[in-house]
Motif scaffolding. Structure first.
Motif, PDB file in Angstrom:
ATOM      1  N   SER A 110       6.507   5.978  -8.922  1.00 54.22           N
ATOM      2  CA  SER A 110       6.231   6.243 -10.332  1.00 54.22           C
ATOM      3  C   SER A 110       7.451   5.896 -11.182  1.00 54.22           C
ATOM      4  CB  SER A 110       5.851   7.709 -10.517  1.00 54.22           C
ATOM      5  OG  SER A 110       5.675   8.008 -11.866  1.00 54.22           O
ATOM      6  N   ALA A 111       8.634   6.260 -10.721  1.00 57.47           N
ATOM      7  CA  ALA A 111       9.863   5.939 -11.460  1.00 57.47           C
ATOM      8  C   ALA A 111      10.086   4.431 -11.521  1.00 57.47           C
ATOM      9  CB  ALA A 111      11.054   6.632 -10.813  1.00 57.47           C
ATOM     10  N   ILE A 112       9.787   3.734 -10.452  1.00 57.24           N
ATOM     11  CA  ILE A 112       9.938   2.278 -10.454  1.00 57.24           C
ATOM     12  C   ILE A 112       8.962   1.643 -11.441  1.00 57.24           C
ATOM     13  CG2 ILE A 112       9.607   0.185  -9.058  1.00 57.24           C
ATOM     14  CD1 ILE A 112      10.643   1.854  -6.649  1.00 57.24           C
ATOM     15  N   GLY A 113       7.705   2.076 -11.406  1.00 63.09           N
ATOM     16  CA  GLY A 113       6.695   1.521 -12.312  1.00 63.09           C
ATOM     17  C   GLY A 113       6.994   1.801 -13.769  1.00 63.09           C
ATOM     18  N   THR A 114       7.383   3.021 -14.075  1.00 64.29           N
ATOM     19  CA  THR A 114       7.683   3.348 -15.463  1.00 64.29           C
ATOM     20  C   THR A 114       8.980   2.685 -15.913  1.00 64.29           C
ATOM     21  OG1 THR A 114       8.692   5.439 -14.784  1.00 64.29           O
ATOM     22  CG2 THR A 114       6.384   5.509 -15.496  1.00 64.29           C
ATOM     23  N   GLY A 115       9.892   2.426 -14.979  1.00 61.50           N
ATOM     24  CA  GLY A 115      11.099   1.676 -15.307  1.00 61.50           C
ATOM     25  C   GLY A 115      10.769   0.251 -15.736  1.00 61.50           C
ATOM     26  N   ILE A 116       9.806  -0.352 -15.065  1.00 66.66           N
ATOM     27  CA  ILE A 116       9.351  -1.690 -15.450  1.00 66.66           C
ATOM     28  C   ILE A 116       8.760  -1.662 -16.856  1.00 66.66           C
ATOM     29  CG2 ILE A 116       7.654  -3.488 -14.926  1.00 66.66           C
ATOM     30  CD1 ILE A 116       8.143  -2.793 -11.933  1.00 66.66           C
TER      31      ILE A 116
END
Length: 74
Positions: free
Chosen positions: A51-57
């Motif tokens: 989730s953190a990776i996706g929202t970082g994108i």
């Protein structure tokens, strides 16, 4: 582009980027706010990492769209 639409787009992108940054920095707290009220148990740690990776994108995309007009004029 009319000024009203430009202000609306800017406000939307600021909200988008701010929310994405918050969800990237605090994924567990963001999950508690958005999904925790309907869950019986907390998801595994891998969920929060992805989730953190996706929202970082999404945060990077929002920041790029916010800064695009400054670099487009050159």
């Amino acid at each position: 582009m009319p000024a009203g639409i430009a202000w609306f787009m800017t406000a939307f992108l600021v909200l988008w980027t701010g929310t994405a940054l918050f969800a990237t920095i605090k994924p567990r707290y963001f999950w508690q706010i958005t999904q925790g009220w309907k869950a019986f148990k907390e998801p595994p740690q891998a969920y929060f990492i992805f989730s953190a990776i996706g929202t970082g994108i999404f945060a990077v995309i929002g920041l790029a769209l916010l800064l695009f007009p400054f670099y487009h004029g050159r």
